[in-house]
Structure formats: structure tokens, C-alpha cells
Design a protein around this motif. Structure first.
Motif, short mmCIF file in Angstrom:
data_model
loop_
_atom_site.label_atom_id
_atom_site.label_comp_id
_atom_site.label_asym_id
_atom_site.label_seq_id
_atom_site.Cartn_x
_atom_site.Cartn_y
_atom_site.Cartn_z
N ALA A 54 0.83 -1.21 0.00
CA ALA A 54 0.00 0.00 0.00
C ALA A 54 0.86 1.25 0.00
CB ALA A 54 -0.94 -0.02 1.20
N LEU A 55 1.90 1.27 0.83
CA LEU A 55 2.77 2.44 0.89
C LEU A 55 3.50 2.67 -0.43
CD1 LEU A 55 4.28 2.02 4.48
CD2 LEU A 55 2.56 3.70 3.73
N ALA A 56 3.83 1.59 -1.14
CA ALA A 56 4.52 1.72 -2.42
C ALA A 56 3.66 2.44 -3.45
CB ALA A 56 4.93 0.35 -2.94
N LEU A 57 2.34 2.27 -3.37
CA LEU A 57 1.44 2.91 -4.34
C LEU A 57 0.91 4.25 -3.87
CD1 LEU A 57 0.87 1.62 -7.07
CD2 LEU A 57 1.47 -0.13 -5.41
N ALA A 58 1.21 4.63 -2.61
CA ALA A 58 0.70 5.90 -2.09
C ALA A 58 1.12 7.11 -2.93
CB ALA A 58 1.13 6.07 -0.63
N PRO A 59 2.40 7.23 -3.37
CA PRO A 59 2.76 8.40 -4.18
C PRO A 59 1.96 8.50 -5.48
CG PRO A 59 4.74 7.34 -3.34
CD PRO A 59 3.60 6.41 -3.04
N VAL A 60 1.67 7.37 -6.11
CA VAL A 60 0.91 7.39 -7.36
C VAL A 60 -0.51 7.91 -7.11
CG1 VAL A 60 0.05 5.97 -9.26
CG2 VAL A 60 2.29 5.50 -8.27
N THR B 201 16.17 17.76 -7.30
CA THR B 201 16.24 18.93 -6.43
C THR B 201 15.01 18.98 -5.52
OG1 THR B 201 15.18 20.28 -8.13
CG2 THR B 201 17.59 20.26 -8.08
N TRP B 202 15.13 19.72 -4.42
CA TRP B 202 14.02 19.83 -3.48
C TRP B 202 12.95 20.78 -4.01
CZ3 TRP B 202 12.59 16.97 0.50
CH2 TRP B 202 11.60 17.47 1.36
N GLN C 68 -2.02 20.46 -3.88
CA GLN C 68 -0.87 20.20 -4.74
C GLN C 68 0.38 20.93 -4.24
OE1 GLN C 68 -0.99 21.97 -8.62
NE2 GLN C 68 0.44 20.50 -9.51
N SER C 69 0.21 22.12 -3.70
CA SER C 69 1.36 22.88 -3.24
C SER C 69 2.05 22.25 -2.04
CB SER C 69 0.93 24.31 -2.89
OG SER C 69 0.08 24.33 -1.76
N VAL C 70 1.37 21.35 -1.35
CA VAL C 70 1.92 20.73 -0.14
C VAL C 70 2.27 19.27 -0.35
CG1 VAL C 70 1.43 20.15 2.27
CG2 VAL C 70 0.64 22.34 1.34
N VAL C 71 1.39 18.50 -0.99
CA VAL C 71 1.55 17.05 -1.09
C VAL C 71 2.05 16.67 -2.47
CG1 VAL C 71 0.44 14.81 -0.80
CG2 VAL C 71 -0.32 16.77 0.57
N HIS C 72 3.32 16.43 -2.57
CA HIS C 72 3.91 15.92 -3.82
C HIS C 72 5.30 15.36 -3.51
CE1 HIS C 72 5.12 20.23 -3.57
NE2 HIS C 72 6.29 19.76 -3.97
N VAL C 73 5.75 14.50 -4.39
CA VAL C 73 7.07 13.88 -4.24
C VAL C 73 8.11 14.86 -4.74
CG1 VAL C 73 8.57 11.98 -4.93
CG2 VAL C 73 6.15 11.55 -4.47
N ARG C 74 8.99 15.28 -3.87
CA ARG C 74 10.07 16.18 -4.26
C ARG C 74 11.09 15.43 -5.11
NH1 ARG C 74 9.32 21.61 -2.14
NH2 ARG C 74 7.88 21.39 -0.38
N GLY C 75 11.82 16.18 -5.93
CA GLY C 75 12.84 15.55 -6.76
C GLY C 75 13.89 14.83 -5.94
N MET D 148 13.42 13.41 -3.06
CA MET D 148 12.81 12.15 -2.60
C MET D 148 12.88 11.09 -3.69
SD MET D 148 9.37 13.60 -0.78
CE MET D 148 9.40 14.84 0.52
N LEU D 149 12.61 11.49 -4.92
CA LEU D 149 12.68 10.55 -6.04
C LEU D 149 14.10 10.01 -6.19
CD1 LEU D 149 11.01 9.34 -8.41
CD2 LEU D 149 11.81 11.26 -9.79
N GLY D 150 15.09 10.89 -6.04
CA GLY D 150 16.48 10.44 -6.13
C GLY D 150 16.85 9.47 -5.02
N VAL D 151 16.39 9.73 -3.81
CA VAL D 151 16.66 8.81 -2.69
C VAL D 151 16.03 7.45 -2.96
CG1 VAL D 151 16.18 8.39 -0.25
CG2 VAL D 151 16.97 10.64 -0.99
N MET D 152 14.80 7.45 -3.48
CA MET D 152 14.14 6.18 -3.79
C MET D 152 14.90 5.43 -4.88
SD MET D 152 10.02 6.77 -3.52
CE MET D 152 9.92 8.17 -4.63
N LEU D 153 15.40 6.17 -5.87
CA LEU D 153 16.15 5.53 -6.94
C LEU D 153 17.42 4.88 -6.40
CD1 LEU D 153 15.55 5.43 -10.03
CD2 LEU D 153 17.27 7.20 -10.30
N LEU D 154 18.13 5.58 -5.52
CA LEU D 154 19.33 5.00 -4.90
C LEU D 154 18.97 3.84 -3.98
CD1 LEU D 154 21.41 8.20 -4.02
CD2 LEU D 154 21.90 6.48 -5.78
N ALA D 155 17.86 3.95 -3.27
CA ALA D 155 17.45 2.87 -2.37
C ALA D 155 17.13 1.60 -3.16
CB ALA D 155 16.22 3.31 -1.56
N GLY D 156 16.48 1.75 -4.30
CA GLY D 156 16.20 0.58 -5.12
C GLY D 156 17.46 -0.08 -5.62
#
Length: 496
Positions: free
Chosen positions: A120-126, A330-331, A393-400, A402-410
């Protein structure tokens, strides 16, 4: 003799029931995702417009091989044209992503054996990302493209033996995605490499390659009939020219005389963004509203780009590297490639004025929209719904970042532990979707969103532990212990 058990009354919704049932967390996320999309539709009916949108609507009104835009999305709009409803188009785009999340969750739980809360958490950003919801509300090809690629990758990444039928369906989806957006072309190489690593038999490779090529060859033949060239678009050379226009130095390196007119204006450090240089009124490409690039211009632009890369390979690598790392991860977002373009990815305070500019293929923007919608198609801003979704939208979104951290984590999960089969395919797909635009055209924040679901699922499949009650994983491809009948059975969807 015991009576025959009654048949299930609603077999078509069984996959959805199986995905949602038993998990309050995912049910809550799913409900929130649906409600947010309903608010967006109420706040900004019937849709949001981008510059490309009018070309797609022009294709839908009378299909033709567009010299600038890939055809797939325009043909999808053509199928919906009898309803004359842009509101329907937007609603289907929102619904498609919600359904995509449901099947992604189902695959993580049933095929990859993840614990339900991790899935469930994996699909939360989508489901919850504000920029994702806004992109779905734009009349653009990205949502259709993402859904097609997601379906293909899930089919191939599913554990167990990959049969030729499953590969053929995946190839068809990838081919349709490549016709929708040409950035999908390199994904076939990743898919074939994945099957090779899994030691899949050659008929499976053939099925994937042939079904991928069929829609592309069919469209290329259509394009040749109208434009005299076997291609998917008439702007591949122009876009690559735009990429090299960021660094090409015609003072230090003299281009061939027939290419000198394509030298970008100004010093490299003072030039506009690569993609913006293509569409400037005084661009060396000669762009004019409502007129396609001539085939000769596209060919010369491609030759110029190849010349620039050969002479300045380090500058090319520097520009691509900066766009990939310095802009993607970037953030805070910057107004790139220009403020007007970046603002298109935010829910607006007031709608843009629809100007009657000419459209390739005949007519202008207003007449093209009226022909499709049987109305103005003008975006309306309806309070309080627009205020709610804009603030969200101005508050809830995946920052760049965050996306980079997820890419490195994978990547770390695959390197440090025995990750599930399929994690590599998901990770490579997400990385390719992020890397190909800076390599071939330019960076754009719009291109981040299609990569998001693949990066999220890659992290989940690489790190999350399997459920304690999960059955053993299916044997890999090429294993001698799997009988032919069992292999064929594994091709069928789980729960069929």
C-alpha cells in the motif's frame, strides 16, 4: 450427487476485490486518491490545456500522421470523439491511474508476495501526488503512455515462467506506448535484456520483439505514405538539435558550410533552454505556428546535432548530467524550461486564454476544439474545489530529492540483498524514463511523473520482506523442473 456451485456473480471485479480486500490502509489511500481526483474534476472542468493538446485534438478530429506529435494519444481521443466530451476524456485518465494503482498493489501482494501495508505504501505516491493528479487532468499523452508501459512491465516482471502469450501482450503494450511517446522506444531493449538474463526461450523473445514492432511498422508505413519517410515523427533531428543548442560552439568549431545557418544565437551560457530554442520565433530551425518542419530541415538539424556531439562530447555529457542530476533531483522546482511551461504543471488560479493560433493540419485552436467538443472547451475555475486541490498540490507531492533517494534505495536493495525477480526491470524502466529526455531533447518536470510508479515499486520489491504465509516463489525461466503444462498455466493472470 452434490449440486453445482453457483458461478461468481461479478467475475470482472474479482481482481479489484482481491486487491483491496483485507487492507484498510490501501482502501483508505484508494478512497483518498479517488476523492482528490473528483475534486480536481469539479474544480477545473472540463480539462486543462497544454500547447501540445491542440495537436492531439486535431489528430482526433480527422486522423493523419502528424509531423510533430506521436500519434497514439490522438488516436485514443479519436476513439472517444463520438461522445464529444472532454470531461469524459479527463475522467478516464484519472480512472486509468487509479486502476493502474489497484493492479500494481495486486501484483505486489499476490505475485511478489509483499506484506499488504508495504504494498500500500509503495502505491501511495501514485495515488496522492498532487503533480500526478494535475498531469492526469492535462490533455496530454503522458497518462496513456504511463498506463501502457506499466501494464507491459508488470506482465514481464511477474515471477515465474514467461510464456510467449504474455510476452506478446507485453510487446503490444510497449509498441503502443512507443507510438504514443517515442521516449518508449528504448524500453524494448531493457525488456529483451531482462528476458535474456532470465534465460527465457527464444520464442518468447521473438513474440516480444515482433508484437512490439508491428504497431511501429504500421504507423511508420502510414507516415511514409504522407511524408515520404519511414519514421514515427518528423522532429527527431530538430529535438536533438535543441539538445545540442545548449552547448554548440560554432566559433571554436566551424560547422560544415551547409549547416552554418543552424548555429544557435548567443554565447552558450546566455541561451534559452534547449526545448525553448526549437520553438522561438527567430529560431534557426525556422519554426512558424501551424507549419511543420520541412524534412530537409529535420535532416540538417540531425546532422548538425551529430556534428556538435562529435566535436564537443564532454560538453554534451556535462549538459545531460546537469539536467539529470542537477534538475531532476532537487528539493524545489525551478521555472525551467521557462516559467510559462513550468506553470502549466500547477493547477492555475485562473485559466489561460485560448488563442486562435493556427494548428498543423488545418484550422485554428478554437475551431479544432469546437469540432471535437461541440463547445468551447474552455477551462473553468470553480471554487471552492479549485482552491482545495490547488492548495493540496502545493503541499503534497514527491520532491525531486525524494525521487532520487528512492532511486538510490532501489539500486542499493538490489546490490545488497537478493532482490525479487522483477525489481531490476522496474528500476531500469524508471531510470530510463528519467534519462532518455535529457539525452535526446531536454529536461522537463512533466517527464518525472511517468517514472514515479516504477521507482516506487522497484524500492518495494528490492527491500520489503515476503509475507510469512506466502507460498514459495515460482521457479525461474528455463528451469527443468517446470512442466510444459505448468508453464502455460502460469501465463494466466492470478486468480483467473
Amino acid at each position: 450427487m452434490s449440486p453445482t456451485p453457483p458461478k461468481a456473480r461479478w467475475p470482472k471485479v474479482a481482481p479489484v476485490r482481491a486487491a483491496v480486500g483485507g487492507n484498510r490502509l490501501f482502501s483508505g489511500l484508494l478512497l483518498a486518491g479517488v476523492l482528490l481526483r473528483v475534486v480536481a474534476m469539479l474544480g477545473y472542468p472540463p480539462t486543462l490545456w497544454f500547447n501540445d493538446s491542440y495537436d492531439y485534438v486535431r489528430i482526433a478530429n480527422a486522423p493523419f500522421p502528424h509531423p510533430l506529435r506521436s500519434e497514439g494519444y490522438g488516436l485514443a481521443l479519436w476513439l472517444l470523439r463520438p461522445f464529444h466530451s472532454l470531461y469524459l476524456v479527463t475522467g478516464l485518465q484519472h480512472a486509468a491511474v487509479v486502476v493502474m494503482a489497484v493492479f500494481g498493489y495486486r501484483a505486489l501482494v499476490r505475485d511478489f508476495r509483499l506484506r499488504r501495508h508495504w504494498a500500500a505504501l509503495a502505491l501511495a505516491p501514485v495515488l496522492l501526488d498532487g503533480y500526478q493528479i494535475e498531469l492526469e487532468h492535462l490533455l496530454l499523452s503522458d497518462t496513456l503512455f504511463t498506463v501502457l508501459v506499466f501494464g507491459a512491465v508488470l506482465l514481464l516482471a511477474r515471477p515465474g515462467t514467461t510464456g510467449w502469450r504474455r510476452a506478446a501482450l507485453a510487446g503490444t503494450l510497449l509498441g503502443a506506448a512507443a507510438v504514443t511517446r517515442t521516449v518508449g522506444l528504448p524500453l524494448i531493449a531493457i525488456a529483451l535484456l531482462y528476458l535474456l538474463v532470465r534465460r527465457t526461450r527464444w520464442p518468447v523473445h521473438a513474440a516480444l520483439a515482433v508484437t512490439f514492432a508491428l504497431p511501429l511498422c504500421g504507423y511508420a508505413a502510414w507516415f511514409h505514405h504522407d511524408h515520404g519517410r519511414f519514421a514515427l515523427t518528423g522532429t527527431d533531428g530538430v529535438f536533438l538539435w535543441g539538445r545540442t543548442s545548449a552547448f554548440a560552439d560554432c566559433d571554436t568549431f566551424r560547422p560544415p558550410p551547409d549547416l552554418a545557418s543552424l548555429c544557435p544565437y548567443g554565447a552558450p551560457g546566455d541561451r534559452p533552454a534547449s526545448s525553448h530554442q526549437v520553438w522561438e520565433a527567430n529560431s534557426p530551425t525556422g519554426w512558424r505556428d501551424g507549419h511543420p518542419f520541412e524534412p530537409e530541415v529535420n535532416a540538417r538539424a540531425q546532422r548538425f546535432a551529430v556534428w556538435a556531439i562529435r566535436n564537443q562530447p564532454l560538453d554534451y555529457a556535462r549538459v545531460v548530467t546537469y539536467d539529470f542530476f542537477g534538475r531532476t533531483f532537487t528539493w524545489h522546482r525551478s521555472p525551467y524550461p521557462q516559467p510559462g511551461t513550468e506553470n502549466k504543471y500547477r493547477f492555475p488560479v485562473r485559466p489561460d486564454r485560448m488563442r486562435p493560433l493556427p494548428v498543423i493540419g488545418g484550422g485554428d485552436r478554437l475551431s479544432v476544439v469546437a469540432d471535437y467538443e461541440h463547445g468551447s472547451g474552455r477551462t473553468r475555475v470553480v471554487s471552492p474545489f479549485a482552491d482545495i486541490i490547488r492548495g493540496y498540490q502545493s503541499v503534497v507531492h514527491v520532491r525531486g530529492l525524494m525521487l532520487g533517494v528512492m532511486l538510490l534505495a532501489g539500486l542499493a536493495g538490489m546490490a545488497l540483498r537478493r532482490a525479487r525477480r522483477g525489481a531490476g526491470l522496474l528500476w531500469l524502466t524508471g531510470t530510463a524514463l528519467l534519462a532518455v529526455p535529457p539525452l535526446t531533447a531536454d529536461f522537463d518536470y512533466r517527464y518525472l511523473m511517468p517514472a514515479l510508479p516504477f521507482v516506487c515499486l522497484a524500492v518495494a520489491t528490492a527491500w520489503a520482506r515476503p509475507r510469512p504465509d506466502a507460498p514459495p516463489a515460482p521457479e525461474p525461466d528455463g528451469s527443468a523442473g517446470t512442466a510444459p503444462a505448468e508453464r502455460e498455466a502460469e501465463v494466466q493472470p492470478a486468480g483467473a
